[in-house]
Every structure is written in structure tokens, then in C-alpha cells.
Write a protein that holds these residues in place. Structure first.
Motif, PDB file in Angstrom:
ATOM      1  N   THR A 120       0.812  -1.229   0.000  1.00 51.19           N
ATOM      2  CA  THR A 120       0.000   0.000   0.000  1.00 51.19           C
ATOM      3  C   THR A 120       0.841   1.272   0.000  1.00 51.19           C
ATOM      4  N   THR A 121       2.137   1.149  -0.188  1.00 48.77           N
ATOM      5  CA  THR A 121       2.981   2.346  -0.221  1.00 48.77           C
ATOM      6  C   THR A 121       2.819   3.134  -1.513  1.00 48.77           C
ATOM      7  N   GLY A 122       2.349   2.468  -2.565  1.00 53.04           N
ATOM      8  CA  GLY A 122       2.289   3.106  -3.873  1.00 53.04           C
ATOM      9  C   GLY A 122       3.600   3.037  -4.630  1.00 53.04           C
ATOM     10  N   ASN A 123       4.595   2.361  -4.050  1.00 59.73           N
ATOM     11  CA  ASN A 123       5.920   2.276  -4.674  1.00 59.73           C
ATOM     12  C   ASN A 123       6.056   1.079  -5.617  1.00 59.73           C
ATOM     13  N   TYR A 124       5.067   0.163  -5.578  1.00 53.18           N
ATOM     14  CA  TYR A 124       5.238  -1.091  -6.314  1.00 53.18           C
ATOM     15  C   TYR A 124       4.067  -1.316  -7.262  1.00 53.18           C
ATOM     16  N   SER A 125       4.407  -1.773  -8.456  1.00 52.08           N
ATOM     17  CA  SER A 125       3.400  -2.014  -9.491  1.00 52.08           C
ATOM     18  C   SER A 125       3.186  -3.496  -9.769  1.00 52.08           C
ATOM     19  N   TYR A 126       4.148  -4.330  -9.393  1.00 52.04           N
ATOM     20  CA  TYR A 126       4.102  -5.745  -9.742  1.00 52.04           C
ATOM     21  C   TYR A 126       4.334  -6.608  -8.505  1.00 52.04           C
ATOM     22  N   LEU A 127       3.701  -7.792  -8.516  1.00 51.23           N
ATOM     23  CA  LEU A 127       3.923  -8.798  -7.478  1.00 51.23           C
ATOM     24  C   LEU A 127       4.249 -10.121  -8.156  1.00 51.23           C
ATOM     25  N   TYR A 128       5.445 -10.653  -7.876  1.00 51.72           N
ATOM     26  CA  TYR A 128       5.863 -11.952  -8.398  1.00 51.72           C
ATOM     27  C   TYR A 128       5.462 -13.056  -7.418  1.00 51.72           C
ATOM     28  N   LEU A 129       4.712 -14.031  -7.917  1.00 53.14           N
ATOM     29  CA  LEU A 129       4.306 -15.200  -7.143  1.00 53.14           C
ATOM     30  C   LEU A 129       4.580 -16.458  -7.951  1.00 53.14           C
ATOM     31  N   ASP A 130       4.907 -17.544  -7.243  1.00 51.83           N
ATOM     32  CA  ASP A 130       5.069 -18.835  -7.892  1.00 51.83           C
ATOM     33  C   ASP A 130       3.736 -19.567  -7.768  1.00 51.83           C
ATOM     34  N   LEU A 131       2.951 -19.541  -8.835  1.00 52.38           N
ATOM     35  CA  LEU A 131       1.588 -20.067  -8.822  1.00 52.38           C
ATOM     36  C   LEU A 131       1.455 -21.373  -9.596  1.00 52.38           C
ATOM     37  N   GLU A 160       2.916 -11.192 -11.678  1.00 52.93           N
ATOM     38  CA  GLU A 160       3.935 -11.730 -12.578  1.00 52.93           C
ATOM     39  C   GLU A 160       4.259 -13.162 -12.154  1.00 52.93           C
ATOM     40  N   ASN A 161       4.617 -13.990 -13.111  1.00 50.71           N
ATOM     41  CA  ASN A 161       4.863 -15.411 -12.867  1.00 50.71           C
ATOM     42  C   ASN A 161       6.319 -15.648 -12.476  1.00 50.71           C
ATOM     43  N   ALA A 162       6.569 -15.825 -11.185  1.00 51.87           N
ATOM     44  CA  ALA A 162       7.928 -16.101 -10.707  1.00 51.87           C
ATOM     45  C   ALA A 162       8.438 -17.443 -11.216  1.00 51.87           C
ATOM     46  N   ASN A 163       7.520 -18.355 -11.505  1.00 51.08           N
ATOM     47  CA  ASN A 163       7.917 -19.703 -11.915  1.00 51.08           C
ATOM     48  C   ASN A 163       8.691 -19.709 -13.218  1.00 51.08           C
ATOM     49  N   ILE A 164       8.361 -18.780 -14.121  1.00 51.08           N
ATOM     50  CA  ILE A 164       9.070 -18.714 -15.405  1.00 51.08           C
ATOM     51  C   ILE A 164      10.552 -18.426 -15.185  1.00 51.08           C
ATOM     52  N   ILE A 165      10.847 -17.452 -14.337  1.00 49.94           N
ATOM     53  CA  ILE A 165      12.252 -17.106 -14.074  1.00 49.94           C
ATOM     54  C   ILE A 165      12.957 -18.248 -13.364  1.00 49.94           C
ATOM     55  N   LEU A 166      12.297 -18.850 -12.385  1.00 53.58           N
ATOM     56  CA  LEU A 166      12.921 -19.921 -11.614  1.00 53.58           C
ATOM     57  C   LEU A 166      13.231 -21.133 -12.490  1.00 53.58           C
ATOM     58  N   ARG A 167      12.330 -21.486 -13.383  1.00 58.12           N
ATOM     59  CA  ARG A 167      12.594 -22.605 -14.295  1.00 58.12           C
ATOM     60  C   ARG A 167      13.787 -22.294 -15.199  1.00 58.12           C
ATOM     61  N   ARG A 168      13.873 -21.059 -15.630  1.00 60.11           N
ATOM     62  CA  ARG A 168      14.991 -20.661 -16.480  1.00 60.11           C
ATOM     63  C   ARG A 168      16.310 -20.797 -15.723  1.00 60.11           C
ATOM     64  N   LEU A 169      16.332 -20.365 -14.467  1.00 58.30           N
ATOM     65  CA  LEU A 169      17.553 -20.434 -13.665  1.00 58.30           C
ATOM     66  C   LEU A 169      17.957 -21.878 -13.395  1.00 58.30           C
ATOM     67  N   ARG A 170      16.978 -22.723 -13.128  1.00 61.16           N
ATOM     68  CA  ARG A 170      17.272 -24.100 -12.730  1.00 61.16           C
ATOM     69  C   ARG A 170      17.652 -25.001 -13.905  1.00 61.16           C
ATOM     70  N   THR A 171      17.499 -24.522 -15.131  1.00 59.39           N
ATOM     71  CA  THR A 171      17.794 -25.350 -16.305  1.00 59.39           C
ATOM     72  C   THR A 171      19.281 -25.676 -16.412  1.00 59.39           C
ATOM     73  N   ILE A 172      20.123 -24.701 -16.115  1.00 61.86           N
ATOM     74  CA  ILE A 172      21.577 -24.897 -16.202  1.00 61.86           C
ATOM     75  C   ILE A 172      22.129 -25.091 -14.807  1.00 61.86           C
ATOM     76  N   LYS A 173      22.811 -26.216 -14.596  1.00 61.32           N
ATOM     77  CA  LYS A 173      23.354 -26.540 -13.282  1.00 61.32           C
ATOM     78  C   LYS A 173      24.708 -25.869 -13.077  1.00 61.32           C
ATOM     79  N   GLN A 174      24.907 -25.367 -11.884  1.00 60.02           N
ATOM     80  CA  GLN A 174      26.163 -24.727 -11.519  1.00 60.02           C
ATOM     81  C   GLN A 174      27.173 -25.784 -11.059  1.00 60.02           C
ATOM     82  N   PRO A 175      28.480 -25.462 -11.074  1.00 60.08           N
ATOM     83  CA  PRO A 175      29.496 -26.463 -10.709  1.00 60.08           C
ATOM     84  C   PRO A 175      29.253 -27.122  -9.354  1.00 60.08           C
ATOM     85  N   CYS A 176      28.818 -26.356  -8.352  1.00 60.06           N
ATOM     86  CA  CYS A 176      28.583 -26.953  -7.033  1.00 60.06           C
ATOM     87  C   CYS A 176      27.402 -27.925  -7.074  1.00 60.06           C
ATOM     88  N   GLU A 177      26.420 -27.662  -7.921  1.00 58.45           N
ATOM     89  CA  GLU A 177      25.296 -28.587  -8.067  1.00 58.45           C
ATOM     90  C   GLU A 177      25.758 -29.890  -8.720  1.00 58.45           C
TER      91      GLU A 177
END
Length: 420
Positions: A120-131, A160-177
Motif C-alpha cells: 500500500t505504499t504506492g511504490n510497487y506495481s508488480y507482485l511476483y508469485l510462484d503459482l 507476474e509469474n515467478a515460476n518462469i524465471i525460476l525454471r529458467r535459472l534451474r535449467t543450467i546446473k552450476q558447478p557446485c550442483e
């Protein structure tokens, strides 16, 4: 995984967020099993991927301002001596800071007021949720419940769909993974080879499972990466079989589709063997077709190959081999003996929730799964390995587990030693 891994995951997520945005993520809630018992809790993997925090009823709020600045806060369960006496210690603020790399820690009772204040601050226009839901009939998660209140209470926030970004990040595995996955492969290998060594005619499926579970129990309390599929004889023709009630009779093939996990990274490995330790002529023929197909795939998989061609190529190649051996009449009928594909990605989930790639790229990890089911001969099994795509080709992460006929028969001759 360390806090730098989780912090870097968040920073990459924030980079892809729009300005003037909020992100809310939840770890999930327990599901009641019966009057005074809940099913074992399983932390939402996207929440875990961003925070490193493994526990129920946790939440993350992050905000990105118009200059791209980020502020973030974790909400944990408050101390409760009585509840902790019954169900164990809760995550403490200093532990949450050390695991996640987030300094600002609050308690879950503060979440609603904090979210309302920000919204309710008026500072934010978008809310990202993993739905994300696998099926529309799936039960509501905390993110879905929050969404229901948005239209009435905060209609000016665009979802906004947080799941799209998360799937993109998880596609490529990092060396520690990848390193963690390799450790998980060694644990899986120990469990599978122990089953091979223990195998004998008359052994029940639940006894094979007990051997596998015992071995994994020596490496930590987490258990298998997913419900183990262990079957024998006619039960091998049920692809996802979980009853464990059958008995392996002399000459039967034992099928297993199992995996371990280490530091939250999972694997998925399938092996098949004759319970008596010696492949029959027909078992050998079909197994060699599956093995040669798998080896062919590991020879040709490389960056730039279309992802959809992995299963398609395996089916064509295996069909040609089965036709040459006189088992299959024509390649077009390969569905008679190959009932499924299996090139699913593996990572924080055994069927990893990633962006479906059009082409293969370095750092991807997915299964090469060759299943042959010949009901007339009573032979069903699959050979499934985990493929890491490299810059020049690929690597079989599960090659450590016996996979040739000679390796399997040799392993089975060694015998099982309980308590090793």
C-alpha cells in the motif's frame, strides 16, 4: 551448497524482475495424514533454491525499487518451547542468516502486516508469485491463497509469474550442483550394487527395497530422492510400481528405478538384472539392444542438439537393433516394446522443474532412459542414466553403477555383506 550459492540465485532472479516489484515466496505447509499425524514435510524446491532454508511455514519478501535496489527479508517460525519439545528445534534467526545470506529476519506473525505495508505504499506495481500447479485439481498453496486476496485488496498490483524465471535459472546446473550430483551418484551406486549382491531367486521386492534403504541410511537421514520403483517378473510391466509385494522367481528380471540425493541435488538411475545372477539368451539379447542404444546416445549428445530429438533418436536406434535381431517386425512398431521416453531433467527435483529447452546446452542434466518391455517373453527392464551436457559433448554421471552384462554378473557374484 553454501549461502553464496543461494544468494547468487536470488541476485540472478532479481536481475530479471521488473523495477518497482515485490517478490513473495513460501516454503509450504504440512499436509495432515490422520488425526494427530502429518505427512513428512517437503520444502517447496523453488523456495529452497532461493534461500537454502528447509522448513515449514517460512516466507521471503523481496522488493526491487525503480533504481534497481534490492531489499529482502525472511520470515521464520517464532521460538515455542512447548512445540519444539514435541517436534524439534526451529530455525533460529542466526541460522537463517547463515544459511541464506539474508540479514533481515522476522517472524511469520509479522508477514501479513509487512506485506500490507509494502503493498500500500504506492511504490510497487508488480507482485511476483510462484503459482505453478501440475494439475488444476492440486490443493492450494500459500501463494494461491494470497492471489485470491489480491483482486479485492490490492487490485493495482499486476501479478507476474515467478515460476518462469525460476525454471529458467534451474535449467543450467552450476558447478557446485554438479559436484553434489556426483556424490549422490556414488550413494545410488552403493545402493544398487548392494541389491545386486543380495539378489537371489525367492527374494521379495520389499527385501530388495530394504537393502537399498539400508545403504542410503548410512549416508544420512534423507532417504531416497523419490519413492523407489523395485519390481520383479510380471510386475516389471507396471512402469511406476510401488507395491513391493512380489517375489523374484528363478529366471525373473529385477527392475529398479531409484535415486539418492546429496545436499538437495538428486539423481534417477535404473538398472535391470536377472535375480539368479546370470542373463539368459533372451535377456542378454534385449539388454544388449538397450545398452547399445544408451551408449549411442552418450556418443552423440552435445550442445546444439534439439532436446526433443533425444527420445526420438533413442527410439529409432533401438528399433533398428530390435529389427536386426528379429524381435521387431518394423521400426514403426517400436511402441510395442518401448512404452515411454525418459529425457527428463534432474536437479533439485528428480523430475526437475526447468524451462523446457529447445536445444541442449552445457550444464544441463537429464536422463537417458531406455526401457524394453517384452510381455510375451516375460522380460521388462530399463537402463536409465544421468547425462551431463559438457562444452564438447556429454558425460554419463551414473556410469559408476554397473551397466554392462559383464559388470552386472561380476558384481552379483561377489555377494552381499550386511553391515558393511
Amino acid at each position: 551448497m553454501n549461502k553464496e550459492f543461494y544468494s547468487n540465485n536470488r541476485q540472478e532472479f532479481y536481475r530479471q524482475m521488473k523495477e518497482n516489484s515485490l517478490l513473495v515466496m513460501f516454503s509450504g505447509t504440512e499436509v495432515r495424514k490422520t488425526n494427530d499425524e502429518f505427512y513428512p514435510f517437503y520444502t517447496d524446491r523453488n523456495f529452497l533454491y532461493l534461500t537454502g532454508l528447509d522448513g515449514k511455514e517460512l516466507a521471503l519478501i523481496a522488493r526491487k525499487d525503480k533504481e534497481g535496489g534490492i531489499q529482502e527479508k525472511i520470515f521464520i517460525l517464532p521460538p515455542d518451547l512447548l512445540k519444539e519439545r514435541w517436534t524439534g528445534a526451529r530455525i533460529k534467526p542466526e541460522q537463517a542468516q547463515e544459511l541464506s545470506g539474508i540479514d533481515n529476519i522476522g517472524y511469520v506473525g509479522e508477514f501479513e502486516e509487512e506485506f500490507h505495508r509494502l503493498a500500500t505504499t504506492g511504490n510497487y506495481s508488480y507482485l511476483y508469485l510462484d503459482l505453478y500447479r501440475v494439475s488444476p485439481s492440486d490443493r492450494n498453496q500459500p501463494a494461491h491463497m494470497l492471489l485470491k486476496r489480491m483482486a479485492e485488496n490490492y487490485p493495482y498490483l499486476k501479478i507476474e509469474n515467478a515460476n518462469i524465471i525460476l525454471r529458467r535459472l534451474r535449467t543450467i546446473k552450476q558447478p557446485c550442483e554438479i559436484e553434489a550430483m556426483k556424490k549422490a551418484e556414488k550413494i545410488t551406486c552403493e545402493g544398487i550394487t548392494a541389491m545386486m549382491k543380495a539378489s537371489k531367486p525367492g527374494m521379495y521386492e520389499y527385501q530388495y527395497k530394504a537393502v537399498f534403504d539400508y545403504v542410503l541410511g548410512q549416508y544420512g537421514p534423507q532417504g531416497p530422492a523419490f519413492p523407489s520403483i523395485i519390481s520383479a517378473g510380471k510386475n516389471n510391466f507396471c512402469i511406476h510400481y510401488y507395491a513391493y509385494k512380489g517375489q523374484a522367481m528363478d529366471g525373473d528380471m529385477v527392475l529398479n528405478d531409484v535415486g539418492a540425493w546429496h545436499d538437495y541435488l538428486m539423481n534417477d538411475v535404473s538398472r535391470g538384472w536377472p535375480c539368479n545372477g546370470k542373463f539368459s539368451e533372451r535377456q542378454r539379447l534385449l539388454y544388449e539392444c538397450a545398452l547399445n542404444t544408451s551408449n549411442h546416445m552418450f556418443d552423440i549428445i552435445k550442445p546444439g542438439m534439439k532436446m526433443m530429438e533425444v527420445d526420438a533418436t533413442a527410439r529409432r536406434y533401438n528399433a533398428e537393433l530390435l529389427v536386426e535381431e528379429g524381435v521387431l517386425d518394423t521400426p514403426e512398431n517400436i511402441g510395442t516394446y518401448m512404452w515411454h521416453g525418459g529425457a527428463h531433467h534432474v536437479g533439485f527435483d528428480v523430475h526437475d522443474a526447468v524451462e523446457a529447452p529447445e536445444v541442449i546446452a552445457p550444464g544441463m542434466v537429464f536422463c537417458v532412459d531406455i526401457g524394453i518391455y517384452h510381455e510375451e517373453w516375460g522380460i521388462g527392464f530399463r537402463l536409465e542414466d544421468n547425462c551431463l551436457v559438457t562444452e564438447a559433448g556429454c558425460e554419463n554421471l551414473s556410469a559408476v553403477t554397473p551397466r554392462t552384462i559383464e559388470e552386472i554378473e561380476d558384481t552379483m557374484q561377489k555377494g552381499f555383506v550386511p553391515g558393511f
